[in-house]
Design an enzyme around this catalytic site. Structure first.
Site, mmCIF file in Angstrom:
data_model
loop_
_atom_site.group_PDB
_atom_site.id
_atom_site.type_symbol
_atom_site.label_atom_id
_atom_site.label_comp_id
_atom_site.label_asym_id
_atom_site.label_seq_id
_atom_site.Cartn_x
_atom_site.Cartn_y
_atom_site.Cartn_z
ATOM 1 N N HIS A 128 0.560 -0.896 -0.334
ATOM 2 C CA HIS A 128 0.132 -0.172 -0.090
ATOM 3 C C HIS A 128 1.072 1.650 0.075
ATOM 4 O O HIS A 128 2.301 1.368 0.364
ATOM 5 C CB HIS A 128 -0.818 -0.425 0.982
ATOM 6 C CG HIS A 128 -1.932 -1.173 1.255
ATOM 7 N ND1 HIS A 128 -2.951 -1.015 1.832
ATOM 8 C CD2 HIS A 128 -1.880 -1.900 0.756
ATOM 9 C CE1 HIS A 128 -3.281 -1.889 1.828
ATOM 10 N NE2 HIS A 128 -2.866 -2.793 0.702
ATOM 11 N N GLU A 148 1.065 4.099 1.757
ATOM 12 C CA GLU A 148 1.171 4.389 2.954
ATOM 13 C C GLU A 148 2.682 3.610 3.825
ATOM 14 O O GLU A 148 3.657 3.418 4.151
ATOM 15 C CB GLU A 148 -0.054 3.841 4.392
ATOM 16 C CG GLU A 148 -1.336 5.022 3.767
ATOM 17 C CD GLU A 148 -1.955 4.440 3.393
ATOM 18 O OE1 GLU A 148 -1.817 3.899 2.122
ATOM 19 O OE2 GLU A 148 -2.891 3.886 3.380
ATOM 20 N N CYS A 180 -6.058 1.791 6.176
ATOM 21 C CA CYS A 180 -6.875 0.403 6.667
ATOM 22 C C CYS A 180 -6.202 0.036 7.376
ATOM 23 O O CYS A 180 -4.928 1.336 8.247
ATOM 24 C CB CYS A 180 -5.777 -0.543 5.350
ATOM 25 S SG CYS A 180 -4.843 -1.108 5.116
#
Length: 155
Positions: A58, A60, A88
């Site tokens: 992801h 991040e 998430c």
């Protein structure tokens, strides 16, 4: 604009959106992230789940990894994270363990988000560190990017 040496003149959200658009061009969900410390961009990335064949790739998580390498520490104290979509649960955990100072995100994610939706990770008593959270910044732009991406894929 005059900028002091070592200070980035780039708006972190603009760079995060550039990363999100680049991810979309690669067929990835358009999410981008940027980490800034003392006004300087340390790292940025867009989603690479498909390209890396890695469910943890992801934006991040990739940005946190790159910033930790750049700074030589897994503790990113004094760093701020800008991301185009609400993180998430996995990414919220990484943000907590990295000790990110502030989290800025654009669009909320009622289905997969874990900051203001779902498990509300930073509000849990088991959360080690909770950053300051600022949400809804450039939300309509992020929502439009995501909706456009998924609409095109459903054709």
């Amino acid at each position: 604009m005059t900028v002091a040496p070592g200070i980035s003149a780039v708006d972190p959200f603009s760079l995060a959106f550039d990363e999100a658009r680049a991810a979309a061009a690669r067929g990835e969900t358009p999410v981008g992230a940027v980490i800034v410390r003392n006004g300087r961009v340390i790292a940025s990335a867009g989603n690479r789940v498909i390209g890396d064949r890695d469910p943890t790739a992801h934006a991040e998580a990739l940005t946190i990894r790159a910033a930790a390498q750049a700074l030589g520490s897994g503790r990113l104290t004094g760093c701020d994270l800008y991301v185009t979509l609400e993180p998430c649960a996995m990414c919220a955990g990484a943000i907590s363990f990295a000790r990110i100072r502030r989290l800025y995100f654009a669009a909320s994610d009622p289905k997969g988000g874990a900051v203001e939706n779902g498990p509300r990770f930073f509000s849990q008593p088991t959360c080690h560190h909770a950053p300051e959270v600022y949400s809804g910044l450039r939300e309509s732009e992020a929502s439009a990017l995501l909706k456009s991406f998924f609409r095109a894929r459903r054709k």
